[in-house]
Design an enzyme around this catalytic site. Sequence first.
Site, PDB file in Angstrom:
ATOM      1  N   ARG A 234       0.856  -1.190   0.000  1.00 30.97           N
ATOM      2  CA  ARG A 234       0.000   0.000   0.000  1.00 30.97           C
ATOM      3  C   ARG A 234       0.890   1.237   0.000  1.00 30.97           C
ATOM      4  O   ARG A 234       1.912   1.273   0.700  1.00 30.97           O
ATOM      5  CB  ARG A 234      -0.919   0.045   1.230  1.00 30.97           C
ATOM      6  CG  ARG A 234      -2.118  -0.873   1.162  1.00 30.97           C
ATOM      7  CD  ARG A 234      -3.163  -0.424   0.121  1.00 30.97           C
ATOM      8  NE  ARG A 234      -4.290  -1.328   0.055  1.00 30.97           N
ATOM      9  CZ  ARG A 234      -4.398  -2.390  -0.761  1.00 30.97           C
ATOM     10  NH1 ARG A 234      -3.427  -2.678  -1.614  1.00 30.97           N
ATOM     11  NH2 ARG A 234      -5.463  -3.155  -0.741  1.00 30.97           N
ATOM     12  N   ASP A 258       4.323  -0.441  -6.973  1.00 27.39           N
ATOM     13  CA  ASP A 258       3.065  -0.749  -7.666  1.00 27.39           C
ATOM     14  C   ASP A 258       1.929   0.029  -7.019  1.00 27.39           C
ATOM     15  O   ASP A 258       0.797  -0.018  -7.490  1.00 27.39           O
ATOM     16  CB  ASP A 258       2.789  -2.262  -7.586  1.00 27.39           C
ATOM     17  CG  ASP A 258       1.550  -2.659  -8.374  1.00 27.39           C
ATOM     18  OD1 ASP A 258       1.480  -2.302  -9.568  1.00 27.39           O
ATOM     19  OD2 ASP A 258       0.653  -3.297  -7.790  1.00 27.39           O
ATOM     20  N   GLU A 263      -2.463   7.572  -4.822  1.00 30.03           N
ATOM     21  CA  GLU A 263      -2.864   6.922  -6.071  1.00 30.03           C
ATOM     22  C   GLU A 263      -4.349   7.061  -6.400  1.00 30.03           C
ATOM     23  O   GLU A 263      -4.741   6.896  -7.555  1.00 30.03           O
ATOM     24  CB  GLU A 263      -2.481   5.437  -6.047  1.00 30.03           C
ATOM     25  CG  GLU A 263      -3.305   4.577  -5.095  1.00 30.03           C
ATOM     26  CD  GLU A 263      -2.924   3.095  -5.167  1.00 30.03           C
ATOM     27  OE1 GLU A 263      -1.733   2.776  -5.115  1.00 30.03           O
ATOM     28  OE2 GLU A 263      -3.859   2.263  -5.283  1.00 30.03           O
ATOM     29  N   HIS A 295      -0.716  -0.233  -9.740  1.00 30.51           N
ATOM     30  CA  HIS A 295      -1.495  -1.158  -8.910  1.00 30.51           C
ATOM     31  C   HIS A 295      -2.005  -2.345  -9.746  1.00 30.51           C
ATOM     32  O   HIS A 295      -3.201  -2.642  -9.758  1.00 30.51           O
ATOM     33  CB  HIS A 295      -2.661  -0.426  -8.228  1.00 30.51           C
ATOM     34  CG  HIS A 295      -3.041  -1.058  -6.916  1.00 30.51           C
ATOM     35  ND1 HIS A 295      -3.343  -0.321  -5.801  1.00 30.51           N
ATOM     36  CD2 HIS A 295      -3.173  -2.355  -6.539  1.00 30.51           C
ATOM     37  CE1 HIS A 295      -3.641  -1.135  -4.808  1.00 30.51           C
ATOM     38  NE2 HIS A 295      -3.546  -2.368  -5.239  1.00 30.51           N
TER      39      HIS A 295
HETATM   40  P1  NAD Z   1      -1.830 -11.083   5.118  1.00 31.26           P
HETATM   41  O1  NAD Z   1      -2.859 -10.575   6.045  1.00 31.26           O
HETATM   42  O2  NAD Z   1      -1.820 -12.517   4.728  1.00 31.26           O
HETATM   43  O3  NAD Z   1      -0.378 -10.752   5.700  1.00 31.26           O
HETATM   44  C1  NAD Z   1      -0.029  -9.536   6.284  1.00 31.26           C
HETATM   45  C2  NAD Z   1       1.148  -9.809   7.219  1.00 31.26           C
HETATM   46  O4  NAD Z   1       1.577  -8.546   7.743  1.00 31.26           O
HETATM   47  C3  NAD Z   1       0.761 -10.696   8.412  1.00 31.26           C
HETATM   48  O5  NAD Z   1       1.715 -11.726   8.574  1.00 31.26           O
HETATM   49  C4  NAD Z   1       0.772  -9.735   9.588  1.00 31.26           C
HETATM   50  O6  NAD Z   1       1.150 -10.342  10.820  1.00 31.26           O
HETATM   51  C5  NAD Z   1       1.817  -8.720   9.116  1.00 31.26           C
HETATM   52  N1  NAD Z   1       1.727  -7.466   9.844  1.00 31.26           N
HETATM   53  C6  NAD Z   1       0.620  -6.840  10.319  1.00 31.26           C
HETATM   54  N2  NAD Z   1       0.970  -5.717  10.978  1.00 31.26           N
HETATM   55  C7  NAD Z   1       2.315  -5.652  10.920  1.00 31.26           C
HETATM   56  C8  NAD Z   1       3.265  -4.737  11.428  1.00 31.26           C
HETATM   57  N3  NAD Z   1       2.882  -3.689  12.155  1.00 31.26           N
HETATM   58  N4  NAD Z   1       4.569  -4.976  11.164  1.00 31.26           N
HETATM   59  C9  NAD Z   1       4.958  -6.051  10.458  1.00 31.26           C
HETATM   60  N5  NAD Z   1       4.114  -6.964   9.947  1.00 31.26           N
HETATM   61  C10 NAD Z   1       2.806  -6.758  10.180  1.00 31.26           C
HETATM   62  O7  NAD Z   1      -1.928 -10.150   3.827  1.00 31.26           O
HETATM   63  P2  NAD Z   1      -1.371 -10.450   2.366  1.00 31.26           P
HETATM   64  O8  NAD Z   1      -2.409 -11.188   1.589  1.00 31.26           O
HETATM   65  O9  NAD Z   1      -0.010 -11.013   2.451  1.00 31.26           O
HETATM   66  O10 NAD Z   1      -1.336  -8.982   1.755  1.00 31.26           O
HETATM   67  C11 NAD Z   1      -0.432  -8.008   2.256  1.00 31.26           C
HETATM   68  C12 NAD Z   1      -0.828  -6.663   1.702  1.00 31.26           C
HETATM   69  O11 NAD Z   1      -0.593  -6.649   0.287  1.00 31.26           O
HETATM   70  C13 NAD Z   1      -2.325  -6.324   1.824  1.00 31.26           C
HETATM   71  O12 NAD Z   1      -2.623  -5.756   3.087  1.00 31.26           O
HETATM   72  C14 NAD Z   1      -2.547  -5.351   0.713  1.00 31.26           C
HETATM   73  O13 NAD Z   1      -2.369  -4.039   1.213  1.00 31.26           O
HETATM   74  C15 NAD Z   1      -1.429  -5.665  -0.282  1.00 31.26           C
HETATM   75  N6  NAD Z   1      -1.926  -6.159  -1.587  1.00 31.26           N
HETATM   76  C16 NAD Z   1      -1.558  -5.506  -2.712  1.00 31.26           C
HETATM   77  C17 NAD Z   1      -1.999  -5.967  -3.952  1.00 31.26           C
HETATM   78  C18 NAD Z   1      -1.595  -5.279  -5.248  1.00 31.26           C
HETATM   79  O14 NAD Z   1      -2.219  -5.538  -6.290  1.00 31.26           O
HETATM   80  N7  NAD Z   1      -0.570  -4.437  -5.265  1.00 31.26           N
HETATM   81  C19 NAD Z   1      -2.834  -7.075  -4.014  1.00 31.26           C
HETATM   82  C20 NAD Z   1      -3.182  -7.738  -2.829  1.00 31.26           C
HETATM   83  C21 NAD Z   1      -2.724  -7.269  -1.607  1.00 31.26           C
END
Ligand code: NAD
Length: 330
Positions: A234, A258, A263, A295
């Site tokens: 994000r 990305d 954005e 994105h």
């Molecule tokens: P997820 O919930 O499986 O994993 C998130 C991880 O971050 C977890 O292990 C959690 O413990 C950790 N976390 C939470 N707070 C934290 C902190 N303060 N410090 C360190 N780690 C922390 O989520 P995911 O499916 O792996 O997705 C991650 C992120 O990717 C999403 O939140 C979303 O913003 C982003 N995303 C982007 C796209 C894109 O097209 N660019 C697509 C999907 C997701």
Amino acid sequence: MRVAFFSTKKYDRESFQRWLPKFSHQVSFFEAKLDKHSAILAQGHDAVCAFVNDQLDEGTLKNLSSLGIKLIALRCAGYNQVDLQAAKELKLTIVRVPAYSPEAVAEHAFALILTLSRKTHKAYNRVRESNFSLEGLTGCNIHGKTIGVIGTGAIGRAFCRIAKGFGVRILAYDIFENEEMKAMGVEYCNLDKLFAESKIISLHCPLTPETHHIINKKSLQKIQDGCMLINTSRGGLIETKSVISALKKGKIGFLGIDVYEQEEDLFFENLSEQILQDEQIARLMTFPNVLITGHQAFLTREALDQIAETTLENITAFEKNEKLINEVKM
Ligand code: NAD
């Protein structure tokens, strides 16, 4: 259920049309972004389906609630765009798609890394003009480097599995350590160590008040000179003005993003005939060592299918009063 879809593009409509025959929902596809003004389009529906840059703030949620909307089905994983407190007070249920091909995003992060490290974006343009000179195309190996991964959830773990194949040392920071990752050789550490020892840092944590601007002026002082920073998570994880300053000083050697802090007013639209008003992205676009995609990390056929199926299953579960396995709660 009658569902109003906001911010839809051709690829959304195509993937949902493939899955709709298996469900009994009636849907309306709107191109408009959801905000407090466009919320009126949801009149006559029971639920709305929204995406990452729809504004689900208190004003929008109040307007949706007054129209009789009961369910917000997010067709994305992140939910930082939703005022969860307001949703709770208005008794609006929020569901999301927690994981849809995490490999799609992890592979895109590697596409950014490999493009930046081997300058294939420059080579592509050169060769098209019959310029076969290699001057300025010297890259660097990934093999043997230390990669720092912030967030080892579904995407961070998929990223680590790919990284392993490159023969790298992986440092990770997460509030929860993952046993599968540890068994694979991933070393969990604190952020200071990760910043100090990584040549490449990739962000995979969600945007929360704790992670907002996790990359800021102070943390950038801790990274290695010439470090590569990758953000497919994000935009708000990065304080853009500090990153621009670090790029100017050579502290950041490469930046692949990305997602971008501002954005909402840019991404997912063709603005090629307009004058770009955002000074920060305009500055970022001038650096030869910055690669920006709009994105698109999620955008694979496999991920779109999974998003459509899970979103429609979430809506069906709500309609049938079944357990909501993908509900987002305060
Ligand atoms: P997820 O919930 O499986 O994993 C998130 C991880 O971050 C977890 O292990 C959690 O413990 C950790 N976390 C939470 N707070 C934290 C902190 N303060 N410090 C360190 N780690 C922390 O989520 P995911 O499916 O792996 O997705 C991650 C992120 O990717 C999403 O939140 C979303 O913003 C982003 N995303 C982007 C796209 C894109 O097209 N660019 C697509 C999907 C997701």
